[in-house]
Structure formats: C-alpha cells, structure tokens
Design an enzyme around this catalytic site. Structure first.
Site, mmCIF file in Angstrom:
data_model
loop_
_atom_site.group_PDB
_atom_site.id
_atom_site.type_symbol
_atom_site.label_atom_id
_atom_site.label_comp_id
_atom_site.label_asym_id
_atom_site.label_seq_id
_atom_site.Cartn_x
_atom_site.Cartn_y
_atom_site.Cartn_z
ATOM 1 N N GLY A 225 0.836 -1.200 0.000
ATOM 2 C CA GLY A 225 0.000 0.000 0.000
ATOM 3 C C GLY A 225 0.867 1.244 0.000
ATOM 4 O O GLY A 225 2.029 1.205 -0.411
ATOM 5 N N SER A 226 0.307 2.331 0.510
ATOM 6 C CA SER A 226 1.001 3.615 0.445
ATOM 7 C C SER A 226 2.078 3.706 1.530
ATOM 8 O O SER A 226 2.004 3.018 2.556
ATOM 9 C CB SER A 226 -0.011 4.742 0.620
ATOM 10 O OG SER A 226 -0.602 4.627 1.894
ATOM 11 N N THR A 227 3.023 4.601 1.318
ATOM 12 C CA THR A 227 4.116 4.775 2.283
ATOM 13 C C THR A 227 3.612 5.256 3.647
ATOM 14 O O THR A 227 4.014 4.699 4.675
ATOM 15 C CB THR A 227 5.192 5.699 1.685
ATOM 16 O OG1 THR A 227 5.746 5.019 0.538
ATOM 17 C CG2 THR A 227 6.301 6.001 2.667
ATOM 18 N N GLY A 230 2.043 2.343 5.373
ATOM 19 C CA GLY A 230 3.093 1.364 5.665
ATOM 20 C C GLY A 230 3.867 1.733 6.932
ATOM 21 O O GLY A 230 4.165 0.871 7.770
ATOM 22 N N GLU A 247 5.544 -3.347 1.077
ATOM 23 C CA GLU A 247 5.725 -3.004 -0.346
ATOM 24 C C GLU A 247 4.963 -1.713 -0.565
ATOM 25 O O GLU A 247 3.729 -1.700 -0.586
ATOM 26 C CB GLU A 247 5.175 -4.129 -1.239
ATOM 27 C CG GLU A 247 5.916 -5.451 -1.110
ATOM 28 C CD GLU A 247 7.313 -5.414 -1.709
ATOM 29 O OE1 GLU A 247 7.692 -4.401 -2.337
ATOM 30 O OE2 GLU A 247 8.050 -6.394 -1.539
ATOM 31 N N GLU A 382 4.446 10.757 -5.457
ATOM 32 C CA GLU A 382 4.072 9.654 -6.350
ATOM 33 C C GLU A 382 2.866 10.097 -7.191
ATOM 34 O O GLU A 382 1.897 10.634 -6.656
ATOM 35 C CB GLU A 382 3.690 8.425 -5.507
ATOM 36 C CG GLU A 382 3.317 7.227 -6.370
ATOM 37 C CD GLU A 382 2.972 5.978 -5.554
ATOM 38 O OE1 GLU A 382 2.426 6.115 -4.440
ATOM 39 O OE2 GLU A 382 3.246 4.873 -6.040
HETATM 40 P P1 NAP Z 1 -3.367 2.462 1.167
HETATM 41 O O1 NAP Z 1 -4.307 3.579 1.327
HETATM 42 O O2 NAP Z 1 -2.123 2.454 1.967
HETATM 43 O O3 NAP Z 1 -4.215 1.124 1.431
HETATM 44 C C1 NAP Z 1 -3.627 -0.145 1.338
HETATM 45 C C2 NAP Z 1 -4.373 -1.090 2.268
HETATM 46 O O4 NAP Z 1 -4.153 -0.704 3.613
HETATM 47 C C3 NAP Z 1 -5.883 -1.078 2.068
HETATM 48 O O5 NAP Z 1 -6.386 -2.383 2.226
HETATM 49 C C4 NAP Z 1 -6.328 -0.178 3.193
HETATM 50 O O6 NAP Z 1 -7.676 -0.394 3.567
HETATM 51 C C5 NAP Z 1 -5.381 -0.598 4.284
HETATM 52 N N1 NAP Z 1 -5.256 0.345 5.395
HETATM 53 C C6 NAP Z 1 -5.426 1.684 5.401
HETATM 54 N N2 NAP Z 1 -5.231 2.183 6.644
HETATM 55 C C7 NAP Z 1 -4.929 1.140 7.451
HETATM 56 C C8 NAP Z 1 -4.635 0.993 8.840
HETATM 57 N N3 NAP Z 1 -4.620 2.045 9.669
HETATM 58 N N4 NAP Z 1 -4.374 -0.231 9.328
HETATM 59 C C9 NAP Z 1 -4.380 -1.310 8.512
HETATM 60 N N5 NAP Z 1 -4.676 -1.246 7.195
HETATM 61 C C10 NAP Z 1 -4.934 -0.033 6.667
HETATM 62 O O7 NAP Z 1 -2.907 2.277 -0.327
HETATM 63 P P2 NAP Z 1 -3.519 2.942 -1.631
HETATM 64 O O8 NAP Z 1 -3.029 4.332 -1.676
HETATM 65 O O9 NAP Z 1 -4.935 2.696 -1.770
HETATM 66 O O10 NAP Z 1 -2.762 2.028 -2.719
HETATM 67 C C11 NAP Z 1 -1.866 2.506 -3.608
HETATM 68 C C12 NAP Z 1 -0.464 2.563 -3.010
HETATM 69 O O11 NAP Z 1 0.043 1.248 -2.903
HETATM 70 C C13 NAP Z 1 0.498 3.324 -3.882
HETATM 71 O O12 NAP Z 1 1.355 4.109 -3.098
HETATM 72 C C14 NAP Z 1 1.278 2.215 -4.559
HETATM 73 O O13 NAP Z 1 2.546 2.589 -5.029
HETATM 74 C C15 NAP Z 1 1.345 1.202 -3.470
HETATM 75 N N6 NAP Z 1 1.624 -0.121 -4.030
HETATM 76 C C16 NAP Z 1 2.840 -0.689 -3.793
HETATM 77 C C17 NAP Z 1 3.168 -1.915 -4.349
HETATM 78 C C18 NAP Z 1 4.494 -2.551 -4.115
HETATM 79 O O14 NAP Z 1 4.617 -3.752 -4.370
HETATM 80 N N7 NAP Z 1 5.506 -1.827 -3.656
HETATM 81 C C19 NAP Z 1 2.222 -2.570 -5.157
HETATM 82 C C20 NAP Z 1 0.999 -1.958 -5.385
HETATM 83 C C21 NAP Z 1 0.708 -0.738 -4.800
HETATM 84 P P3 NAP Z 1 -8.905 0.433 2.916
HETATM 85 O O15 NAP Z 1 -8.473 0.990 1.634
HETATM 86 O O16 NAP Z 1 -9.949 -0.613 2.784
HETATM 87 O O17 NAP Z 1 -9.298 1.497 3.891
#
Ligand code: NAP
Ligand code: MG
Length: 478
Positions: A225-227, A230, A247, A382
């Site tokens: 997910g996002s930094t 993470g 990741e 990003e």
């Molecule tokens: P995100 O907001 O960080 O969400 C990722 C996951 O974390 C979701 O299932 C989200 O749930 C959950 N989450 C959010 N807050 C949380 C908390 N406090 N405790 C536990 N889980 C929590 O990610 P995104 O922005 O939607 O996704 C895109 C990002 O992922 C981009 O930065 C992308 O570069 C990165 N990414 C990285 C890779 C890699 O392999 N390095 C691959 C793909 C994507 P909900 O959304 O259901 O609230």
C-alpha cells in the site's frame, strides 16, 4: 452482491455490522455491499487461523505445495467468472483483468514448486560428538493487507510463500475491491485447502485493517500500500514485535541515453505508464532523456498516449479504463496543475475526456507534460494515474542524480546500448529493481522490494520464503 467474511472454510456473516458500498469506477453503479467486519470479524478469523495452524504446519511441505498448485488450477479454471468481477470492482479493462488473474495463478504455481526447496542447514563438527542444525519454522498467523490496484496478484505474492512454508493467513482486501478476494478464498477451499488456512475479512483499513495489524496473535503483517500507511503499520506491529514486509509507493525513473533504441524506449515508457490507468507501484513515473533526443522522446510518448482508446473496462477495444476513485482523479488533476504552473508544457491529454460515457466514471486523459520544474509535485510525490513528466538531462550522471533525488526507491529503468553505462546505472540508481533495455515486467524468480521509503523486505523469488519463516538452531550431542 451482498456478502460476508470468509472464515474457517465458510461464509461468516457479521451480524449488525455497518455496510460499505462498492461501486464500479467506470460508471458509478453499485457492485455490492460488504460488512465492516471490524474487531469481531478479525478476532474470529485469527482464532480460526490459529486453530488451523498446527495441522497445516505438520503437513509435509510437498503436500502443501500440491494443494497450492491445485488452488492455482482452480483459479485459472474460474478466470471467465473472476475477470468481469475484477473489472466491475476495480475498473481495469477485461483484458487486463485476465492478465492479472494469470499472474496470480503463475505466482501460486511458482511457490508450489518452491515448496520442495524449503530446508535448513547442518554443521557436523561443533564440539566433540556435537552437531548443529538449523530448522526453518513458519511464523504462525500472517495478516495480509493489500490495496485495490492489483487485488489478486498482490495477495498471491503473500499467499504463495506463506502457505508453502506452513503459515495460515487472514487477508484484508481493500474496502473497494473485496469480491474477487472473497471468491478466491471460496475457490481455494473448494480445491482442498483446509478450513482456517485462508480467511478473508472485509472492511476498511482504519477499522478492520487496524484490528488485524494490532492483533496480538498475528505474527506478521505482509502489507502492500502507500508509504504513510506502511509506516503506520510498522509502528503498530512494533507493539508485539510482529514481522513486517512492506511493499510501498514508488516514483520509478526511466532513463534514455543518447545511444538507446529510442522507439523501443518510447514504447516501454508508454506501456509502463498507462497500463492499469497508471495505477501501479512500478509504473514509469518520471522520464529522463538525454537532451539530444528528449524532445523526440516526449513527442513519441505523447503520440502513443493520444492514440489510446478510453472506455469502460467491459467495452470492447478499451485500452485505458477509468481511475479507481474520484480522489485518485482529483490528485492527478492537482499534480498536473502544479506541473503546468511550474513551467511544464502539456503535450498530450491534460484533462477529463468529454462525452456521456466519461461523465459516469473517473476517467482522465493519458497526459504527457514536458519539462516541469524538478521540484514540482510530479517529481517529488508519487503520481498514481495516467500522467507522465519528461525531462531533458545532460548525460548519465545528471540522469542518475535526478533519478535518485526522490524519497522513493522502488523500480527503475535504463535504455542504452553501452554496457558500461548500463552497469553504472544499475549499480548507482537507488532502487530495488533496474531493468536494462527491458519493459518493467516483474518476474516470480527475482526478489522484489523497494529501497528508501518504498518498502522493507522482499517479495517474489526464493528470497520471499525467508520472510515467512524463522530460523531456529538445534544442537545434538551424542
Ligand atoms: P493504502 O491507502 O495504503 O491502502 C492499502 C491497504 O491498507 C488497504 O487495504 C487499506 O484499507 C489498508 N489500510 C489503510 N489504513 C490502514 C490501517 N490504519 N491499518 C491497517 N490497514 C490499513 O494504499 P492505496 O493508496 O490505496 O494504494 C496505492 C499505493 O500502494 C500506492 O502508493 C502504490 O505505489 C502502493 N503499491 C505498492 C506496491 C508494491 O509492491 N511496492 C504494489 C501496489 C501498490 P482500505 O483501503 O480498505 O481502507
Ligand atoms: Mg483504500
């Protein structure tokens, strides 16, 4: 579609839970609802996973591998059912949904094969009559948290190594892409995976994800997910010294030097940026081309961008679907505005496409912007959508310096026919992956994981197995 959690091999309703709506990003229609499973759902799933763990660990690794291979076969056989489901909740063109499912299947097969390679070491002469050995032990219950951009492959990257090493899993998909994941769990159990080995708990990150990350009986969180999230996961995990794999985000540079195959590099940049509507961690997010060819490169990518067909994921011929969310599109629009305000020139796209079809979903034109200021948002942050900045650079050193001027360090590419310069770039770019004269394809055989603020630990490759096991030392005296 109205649904439930999947716990201990069966549908598990969460009585009285709030309902969350899932909408099709391509036309806003309701796909279905899920419960906010919360602490109750997580507690039940972790308990089931904990109960299933001893028998799963005791199953020979080769048997676990055979079961994972069966799961892969069953998912492959269900592709026609799963691909439209993935397109409905995620937005991507059907062709890309099929491709994603194919990658999910291949990754599971890869780890099924590696199940035969899990072994420790031995030392025969420690002291007189004393031998040592190391055992590779599974961790126990693993929590897997994934985002919406590749819901199935990002999960398979965790399920494969977790299962073959003997761990059980509680997965929390993104609240906006839960249905394919829930179906995968049903398919996996119908294929023979024992109850409790793979549980799926839907809900939001803040409530359900947080309950999983902070649960004392979960031994590891495998997170994509996002930094910022993470970092929060890492802090939460610290309370119980849980293992983590993170990741995270990226801002991958692609460098094109003056001796490169420019046409091939242009194709790689276009494909690398616009695949999945630009919503990939490993998307090409910054292009640096030698000043002697930079305008040709920028125009070439702009031409390709201009030829892409936008549409709903189920419409025949669609090459670029919608962004996944309204917020995602608003962020891209803001980053573009900032790039233009800083001096960037729009060479292709630039806004929301016009037309009745496009009014219903979160569409944005594929956009190329020439030479914005290098401290504007498209360079520093990003960009998670179809927006690509191109900068002219003064040779290799300048390109590497700019590539490394980012908090991220996920992937990177270099295009040159000079072996020495290619090697120098591969060594000096701060990233977990460098592709030389190659499209940014991820291989199951090679470890993948970001440097700097792009992550911690590795997925893929045999390397990933290490992140699902603990090494234990044993001494034998006779
Ligand atoms: P995100 O907001 O960080 O969400 C990722 C996951 O974390 C979701 O299932 C989200 O749930 C959950 N989450 C959010 N807050 C949380 C908390 N406090 N405790 C536990 N889980 C929590 O990610 P995104 O922005 O939607 O996704 C895109 C990002 O992922 C981009 O930065 C992308 O570069 C990165 N990414 C990285 C890779 C890699 O392999 N390095 C691959 C793909 C994507 P909900 O959304 O259901 O609230
Ligand atoms: Mg989300």
């Amino acid at each position: 579609m109205v649904t439930h959690a999947f716990i201990n091999g069966a549908a598990h309703p969460i009585e009285g839970a709030d309902e969350l709506e899932v909408r099709d990003p391509g036309d806003g229609s309701l796909v279905g609802t899920i419960p906010e499973a919360g602490t109750r759902g997580i507690d039940a799933a972790v308990e089931a996973a904990r109960a299933a763990f001893p028998a799963w660990w005791a199953t020979p690794a080769g048997e676990r591998g055979k079961l994972v291979a069966k799961v892969a076969d069953a998912i492959e056989a269900a592709t026609d059912e799963l691909a439209p489901m993935l397109t409905a909740e995620q937005g991507k063109p059907l062709r890309e949904s099929r491709l994603e499912l194919h990658r999910c299947v291949e990754t599971l097969r890869h780890y099924a094969g590696l199940s035969l390679n899990i072994r420790g070491t031995s030392v025969s002469d420690l002291d007189t009559g004393t031998r040592g050995m190391t055992l590779s032990r599974p961790l126990g219950v693993v929590g897997a948290i994934v985002p919406w951009n590749f819901p199935t492959t990002l999960l398979a990257n965790k399920l494969g190594p977790a299962f073959v090493t003997g761990n059980t899993v509680v997965a929390k998909p993104d609240e906006t892409t839960p249905f394919v994941t829930l179906r995968l769990a049903e398919i996996a159990h119908a294929a023979g995976l024992p109850a409790g080995v793979f549980n799926v708990v839907p809900g939001s990150g803040e409530v359900t994800g947080q309950a999983l990350a902070s649960h004392p009986d979960v031994r590891k969180i495998a997170f994509t997910g996002s930094t910022p999230v993470g970092k929060h996961i890492m802090r939460t995990a610290a309370d119980h010294l849980k293992r983590v794999t993170l990741e995270l985000g990226g801002s991958d540079p692609l460098i094109i030097l003056d001796d490169a195959d420019v046409d091939a590099a242009i194709s790689a940049a276009s494909m690398g940026r616009f695949f999945n509507c630009g919503q990939a961690c490993l998307a090409i997010k910054r292009v640096y081309a030698d000043a002697s060819i930079a305008e040709q490169v920028a125009q070439g990518i702009a031409e390709k961008a201009g030829r892409l067909t936008l549409g709903h994921g189920t419409t025949k011929g669609t090459q670029l679907g919608p962004l996944h969310s309204q917020e995602g599109r608003a962020t891209i629009a803001k980053q573009l505005e900032d790039a233009v305000a800083s001096g960037g020139e729009v060479l292709a796209g630039g806004g929301v496409p016009e037309g009745e079809v496009y009014d219903r979903g979160w569409f944005h034109e594929p956009t190329v912007v020439w030479n914005p200021s290098h401290d504007s948002a498209v360079s520093v942050d990003e960009t998670f959508g179809p927006l690509l900045p191109v900068w002219p650079v003064d040779g290799l050193d300048d390109a590497i310096a700019r590539a490394n001027a980012s908090p991220f360090g996920l992937g990177s590419s270099v295009w040159t026919n000079d072996l020495g310069r290619a090697m120098a770039a591969a060594e000096r770019i701060d990233a977990g992956y460098t592709w030389v004269n190659s499209r940014t394809k991820v291989y199951d055989e090679l470890p993948f994981g970001g440097l700097k603020e792009s992550g911690y630990g590795k997925e893929h490759g045999e390397e990933a197995l290490r992140y699902y096991t603990e090494v234990k030392s044993v001494v034998f005296r006779s």
